[in-house]
Scaffold this motif. Structure first.
Motif, PDB file in Angstrom:
ATOM      1  N   VAL A 190      -3.351  35.321 -27.127  1.00 46.26           N
ATOM      2  CA  VAL A 190      -3.538  34.060 -27.467  1.00 46.26           C
ATOM      3  C   VAL A 190      -4.966  34.190 -28.570  1.00 46.26           C
ATOM      4  O   VAL A 190      -5.836  34.587 -28.035  1.00 46.26           O
ATOM      5  CB  VAL A 190      -3.880  33.006 -26.411  1.00 46.26           C
ATOM      6  CG1 VAL A 190      -4.266  31.781 -26.941  1.00 46.26           C
ATOM      7  CG2 VAL A 190      -2.761  32.947 -25.374  1.00 46.26           C
ATOM      8  N   GLU A 191      -4.460  33.920 -29.716  1.00 49.61           N
ATOM      9  CA  GLU A 191      -5.788  34.019 -30.524  1.00 49.61           C
ATOM     10  C   GLU A 191      -5.699  32.620 -31.603  1.00 49.61           C
ATOM     11  O   GLU A 191      -4.892  32.073 -31.938  1.00 49.61           O
ATOM     12  CB  GLU A 191      -5.431  34.935 -31.666  1.00 49.61           C
ATOM     13  CG  GLU A 191      -5.080  36.334 -31.107  1.00 49.61           C
ATOM     14  CD  GLU A 191      -4.600  37.327 -32.045  1.00 49.61           C
ATOM     15  OE1 GLU A 191      -4.208  37.062 -33.278  1.00 49.61           O
ATOM     16  OE2 GLU A 191      -4.311  38.499 -31.719  1.00 49.61           O
ATOM     17  N   GLU A 192      -7.007  32.010 -31.558  1.00 50.33           N
ATOM     18  CA  GLU A 192      -7.242  30.778 -32.094  1.00 50.33           C
ATOM     19  C   GLU A 192      -6.295  29.740 -31.546  1.00 50.33           C
ATOM     20  O   GLU A 192      -5.709  28.631 -32.400  1.00 50.33           O
ATOM     21  CB  GLU A 192      -7.338  30.966 -33.618  1.00 50.33           C
ATOM     22  CG  GLU A 192      -8.309  31.498 -34.176  1.00 50.33           C
ATOM     23  CD  GLU A 192      -8.257  31.877 -35.638  1.00 50.33           C
ATOM     24  OE1 GLU A 192      -7.267  31.934 -36.268  1.00 50.33           O
ATOM     25  OE2 GLU A 192      -9.250  31.972 -36.312  1.00 50.33           O
ATOM     26  N   GLY A 193      -6.065  29.906 -30.085  1.00 50.10           N
ATOM     27  CA  GLY A 193      -5.047  28.714 -29.763  1.00 50.10           C
ATOM     28  C   GLY A 193      -3.565  28.855 -30.139  1.00 50.10           C
ATOM     29  O   GLY A 193      -2.977  27.984 -29.524  1.00 50.10           O
ATOM     30  N   ASN A 194      -3.367  30.071 -30.398  1.00 50.45           N
ATOM     31  CA  ASN A 194      -1.733  30.347 -30.718  1.00 50.45           C
ATOM     32  C   ASN A 194      -1.540  31.454 -30.015  1.00 50.45           C
ATOM     33  O   ASN A 194      -1.937  32.677 -30.413  1.00 50.45           O
ATOM     34  CB  ASN A 194      -1.473  30.321 -32.315  1.00 50.45           C
ATOM     35  CG  ASN A 194      -1.904  29.104 -33.056  1.00 50.45           C
ATOM     36  OD1 ASN A 194      -1.174  27.812 -32.670  1.00 50.45           O
ATOM     37  ND2 ASN A 194      -2.636  29.080 -33.926  1.00 50.45           N
ATOM     38  N   PRO A 195      -0.328  31.653 -29.208  1.00 47.74           N
ATOM     39  CA  PRO A 195       0.229  32.742 -28.863  1.00 47.74           C
ATOM     40  C   PRO A 195       0.913  33.655 -29.729  1.00 47.74           C
ATOM     41  O   PRO A 195       1.782  33.431 -30.692  1.00 47.74           O
ATOM     42  CB  PRO A 195       1.175  32.288 -27.685  1.00 47.74           C
ATOM     43  CG  PRO A 195       1.770  30.912 -28.197  1.00 47.74           C
ATOM     44  CD  PRO A 195       0.536  30.514 -29.025  1.00 47.74           C
ATOM     45  N   HIS A 196       0.665  34.961 -29.715  1.00 51.00           N
ATOM     46  CA  HIS A 196       1.354  35.868 -30.541  1.00 51.00           C
ATOM     47  C   HIS A 196       1.917  36.969 -29.850  1.00 51.00           C
ATOM     48  O   HIS A 196       1.117  37.624 -28.919  1.00 51.00           O
ATOM     49  CB  HIS A 196       0.187  36.639 -31.543  1.00 51.00           C
ATOM     50  CG  HIS A 196      -0.345  35.869 -32.319  1.00 51.00           C
ATOM     51  ND1 HIS A 196       0.252  35.336 -33.649  1.00 51.00           N
ATOM     52  CD2 HIS A 196      -1.648  34.969 -32.304  1.00 51.00           C
ATOM     53  CE1 HIS A 196      -0.504  34.387 -34.284  1.00 51.00           C
ATOM     54  NE2 HIS A 196      -1.408  34.079 -33.502  1.00 51.00           N
ATOM     55  N   VAL A 197       3.340  37.013 -29.664  1.00 50.53           N
ATOM     56  CA  VAL A 197       3.944  37.939 -28.877  1.00 50.53           C
ATOM     57  C   VAL A 197       4.272  39.372 -29.593  1.00 50.53           C
ATOM     58  O   VAL A 197       4.480  39.149 -31.130  1.00 50.53           O
ATOM     59  CB  VAL A 197       5.127  37.353 -28.090  1.00 50.53           C
ATOM     60  CG1 VAL A 197       4.673  36.288 -27.211  1.00 50.53           C
ATOM     61  CG2 VAL A 197       6.114  36.810 -29.341  1.00 50.53           C
TER      62      VAL A 197
END
Length: 334
Positions: A190-197
């Motif tokens: 989770v980076e800057e409030g956004n999940p990155h998978v």
């Protein structure tokens, strides 16, 4: 939020089970903490959480993670199935970290819904300096409502890391970075409030939820110099057994006859107490080696650690699976 805010169209269910994330001092004479915060308390302590989605909170249980039972998790899965038909875009489950790796995995075995389910907790109490619970809850909420994680199975989010329930383990007793996936690493961040998978997990078929009395499945760990006394009499007490073996699947030679007799009476699964790496098939050939134990009827757990192997074996037995079906499931689910 204004009428154009996309979070107005997202609904998130937060189910609380207790655990350290909900623990504070009671003000009584005892010096320790207990799980006495409600889900509403947890949500209120997280700045920005209600900007993620419309939040609905339910206090499902309120107990330490060590006191949760398999029946509690079966009931939780039943609630998750209902939530999947109630329009929720995701679910966050908060609980104690003592058993989080096991409850998340068991939920992953049973859950058949499409809404993402994310487990989280805390390593520091709500009253501690630098409490990690609010940040973990926020990151979990941001992950649970994200379209990127749909179809990935049950997830675990702590310290801004996204882990698959099937791989995650608790690796430290106190560190806020206690959870890791030693086989694979995190599936995202989770980076800057956004999940990155990082790619998509291949789905595994669910196991039917138990409809009758749960089978008794226990775990026995191999240790230096053990004579196997704990194996005596288990054929009359258990429905299944998991052995946490040395290394790639080895036990003391004195265990062999007992394990062979037990494997004639019930499924006996061979896992490694190491927690990372596979049970081998045929590298070693001495009495008590992996090839010897397989020839005596034991079922290899693949890369599943002993704790997850126990849960899978119990779930398969509860579903009425045959020995061959159990062996096939262990080949496929690791």
């Amino acid at each position: 939020m204004n009428s154009a805010d996309p979070t107005l169209n997202r609904k998130l269910l937060v189910l609380t089970l207790g655990g350290t994330i909900a623990m504070t001092h009671t003000g009584a004479s005892v010096s320790g903490v207990v799980p006495n915060l409600t889900g509403a308390d947890l949500v209120a302590a997280v700045p920005g959480l209600r900007e993620v989605a419309e939040i609905v909170v339910e206090d499902f249980r309120q107990m330490p993670g060590a006191s949760l039972t398999i029946n509690d998790i079966v009931s939780l899965v039943q609630r998750l199935a209902q939530a999947d038909h109630e329009g929720f875009h995701g679910v966050v489950v908060t609980q104690g970290t003592d058993t989080l790796e096991e409850t998340a995995y068991l939920t992953d075995l049973y859950y058949q819904g499409s809404a993402p389910v994310v487990f989280t907790g805390a390593m520091r109490t709500a009253a501690a300096a630098g409490a990690d619970g609010p940040a973990n809850l926020l990151a979990s909420a941001q992950t649970a409502v994200a379209s990127e994680v749909r179809g990935m199975g049950v997830l675990v989010v702590l310290s801004d890391e996204i882990h698959a329930a099937r791989h995650v383990r608790k690796m430290h007793t106190t560190s806020t970075g206690a959870f890791a996936s030693p086989q694979t690493g995190p599936v995202g961040y989770v980076e800057e409030g956004n999940p990155h998978v990082r790619g998509i997990l291949a789905p595994v078929p669910p196991v039917p939820r138990p409809s009758s009395q749960l089978p008794r499945v226990e775990l026995v760990t191999a240790t230096l110099g053990s004579d196997g006394l704990l194996l005596d009499g288990l054929e009359d007490k258990l429905d299944g057994l998991v052995i946490a073996a040395f290394g790639v699947g080895h036990v003391p030679e004195s265990w062999c006859a007992r394990l062979e007799a037990l494997a004639d009476r019930m499924p006996v699964v061979l896992a490694s107490r190491i927690g990372a790496g596979p049970i081998l098939n045929s590298t070693y050939a001495f009495p008590g080696s992996e090839s010897d134990l397989r020839s005596r009827g034991l079922i290899g757990a693949g890369t599943l650690d002993p704790y997850k192997a126990r849960l899978l074996l119990g779930a398969l037995l509860a579903a009425g699976s045959s020995r061959s079906e159990i062996a096939k499931a262990f080949r496929e689910r690791h």
